[in-house]
Design a protein around this motif. Structure first.
Motif, short mmCIF file in Angstrom:
data_model
loop_
_atom_site.label_atom_id
_atom_site.label_comp_id
_atom_site.label_asym_id
_atom_site.label_seq_id
_atom_site.Cartn_x
_atom_site.Cartn_y
_atom_site.Cartn_z
N ILE A 139 3.48 -0.26 2.18
CA ILE A 139 2.70 0.72 2.93
C ILE A 139 3.57 1.44 3.94
CG2 ILE A 139 0.91 0.92 4.71
CD1 ILE A 139 -0.75 -1.08 3.12
N LEU A 140 4.39 0.68 4.65
CA LEU A 140 5.28 1.30 5.62
C LEU A 140 6.24 2.27 4.94
CD1 LEU A 140 6.12 -1.79 7.87
CD2 LEU A 140 4.55 0.08 8.38
N GLN A 141 6.75 1.88 3.78
CA GLN A 141 7.67 2.75 3.05
C GLN A 141 6.97 4.02 2.59
OE1 GLN A 141 10.94 2.38 2.68
NE2 GLN A 141 11.04 4.33 1.60
N ARG A 142 5.73 3.89 2.11
CA ARG A 142 4.98 5.06 1.66
C ARG A 142 4.65 5.99 2.83
NH1 ARG A 142 1.79 5.63 -2.90
NH2 ARG A 142 3.18 4.04 -3.78
N GLU A 149 -4.38 3.91 -1.10
CA GLU A 149 -3.75 4.30 -2.36
C GLU A 149 -2.68 3.27 -2.74
OE1 GLU A 149 -1.32 8.10 -4.30
OE2 GLU A 149 -1.55 7.92 -2.12
N THR A 150 -1.87 2.87 -1.77
CA THR A 150 -0.82 1.89 -2.01
C THR A 150 -1.40 0.53 -2.38
OG1 THR A 150 0.57 3.06 -0.41
CG2 THR A 150 1.24 0.83 -1.04
N LEU A 151 -2.47 0.13 -1.71
CA LEU A 151 -3.08 -1.18 -1.98
C LEU A 151 -3.71 -1.26 -3.36
CD1 LEU A 151 -4.75 -1.87 1.50
CD2 LEU A 151 -2.87 -3.17 0.48
N PHE A 152 -4.23 -0.13 -3.86
CA PHE A 152 -5.03 -0.20 -5.09
C PHE A 152 -4.40 0.44 -6.32
CE2 PHE A 152 -8.37 -1.57 -2.30
CZ PHE A 152 -9.17 -2.37 -3.12
#
Length: 344
Positions: free
Chosen positions: A16-19, A248-251
């Motif tokens: 998430i941090l990277q995104r 979005e990143t989580l799913f």
């Protein structure tokens, strides 16, 4: 000090941090009408197998609970909850501050039953003075409960049936939903929850996000003007894309389920260590929260290296405490705790 008192002690998952970093200078419209939020909504609808569900992103759990409940209830109605429910005891009267009473039902394990809801509903309407009392207007549950217990598919089906017979919307607080779905005895899916509940939310704050909850509304009657109500409650984040990027990143490829399972697996290791040492558990939790009953001298010794939450007093020499793992808990720290449990 190794900390086990909650599941939001760390920042956010590195993906998430990277995104967030990669998309930092991308220009988008505000208030959640951006491409990232749209894709996140699509992933969540797909996971719920419900294309017509409305999905809204809010910052935190109390904000989500307050916005949802106050949007559904009329001024004379209240929210039915377990006496241990989060809205009943851990939100500083947030629901009451909107003008709505929390109608509590007794519960030892944190859950409520269909028969309890039916009995409360009938008691209200069978009382000739019912117009002088707060009318039950919705049913609030959480999965997992405050005590780490979970609803089975059959229990939720029964509860949903009674709620629909009584005309009471069923709202599931999912602040820790991922840990409930990863529980060892869980037989519920997001598809089941979307089918059986009128509204629920998928927690991100406790599950790898910096912040954020995804509210999913499946009952068409509850969808109208919800964004107005989010705004009125101060929840319509100007930089809404920050929420969309995280969900979005989580799913998009199952990260949500992967990190939920990690936390639960480690919590079960802690559970087994306490049981093998001969300690009882206050609740039969198969989630990331574990509630051992421990001698106070053992707690004193453990507290030299670990932090955990005091839950309740059992007697003069024993107390219930909560050990809580998270998506970021390190296995080596759990192994160290287990070794210390064995040696005390």
């Amino acid at each position: 000090m190794i900390r086990y008192e909650s599941d939001y002690l760390e920042g956010a998952h590195e993906q998430i941090l990277q995104r967030l970093l990669e998309t930092n200078e991308v220009q988008t419209p505000g208030y959640g009408v951006d491409e990232f939020c749209d894709r996140a909504r699509g992933y969540i609808r797909e996971a719920c197998n419900m294309e017509n569900a409305d999905v809204h992103f809010l910052v935190g759990g109390t904000q989500a609970n307050t916005t949802i409940i106050s949007s559904i209830l009329r001024p004379h109605q209240g929210a039915v909850s377990a006496v241990t429910g989060h809205i009943a005891g851990h939100e500083s009267g947030a629901i009451e501050a909107t003008g709505h009473k929390v109608l509590t039902l007794s519960s030892d394990d944190g859950k409520i039953t269909a028969s309890q809801v039916k009995a409360l509903y009938e008691a209200h309407w069978n009382d000739v003075t019912h117009e002088h009392m707060v009318q039950p207007g919705l049913v609030y549950i959480s999965h997992p409960s405050e005590n780490g217990t979970t609803y089975s598919k059959s229990e939720l089906e029964e509860l949903s049936k009674v709620c629909r017979e009584c005309g009471l919307p069923l709202f599931m607080d999912g602040a820790r939903l991922g840990y409930g779905l990863a529980a060892k005895d869980n037989d519920l899916s997001l598809t089941d929850i979307a089918r059986l509940c009128d509204v629920f939310y998928i927690g991100g704050t406790k599950l790898g996000a910096l912040f954020g909850e995804a509210v999913v509304i499946t009952n068409d009657a509850l969808k109208k003007d919800f964004r107005y109500l989010i705004k009125q409650k101060g929840g319509l984040l100007a930089k809404g894309r920050l929420l969309g990027i995280q969900f979005e990143t989580l799913f998009e490829d199952g990260l949500y389920y992967e990190i939920s399972k990690h936390a639960v697996d480690l919590a079960i290791m802690i559970r087994e260590a306490f049981v093998e040492k001969g300690h009882s558990l206050r609740y039969d939790s198969k989630t990331n929260q574990q509630f051992p009953i421990l001698p106070n001298d053992v707690l004193s010794e453990l507290s030299k290296k670990y932090s955990f939450s005091y839950w309740e007093k059992v007697d003069n020499t024993h107390s219930v405490v909560r050990f809580c793992t998270s998506w970021a808990t390190k296995k080596e720290n759990v192994e160290q705790l287990i070794e210390d449990i064995k040696n005390i």
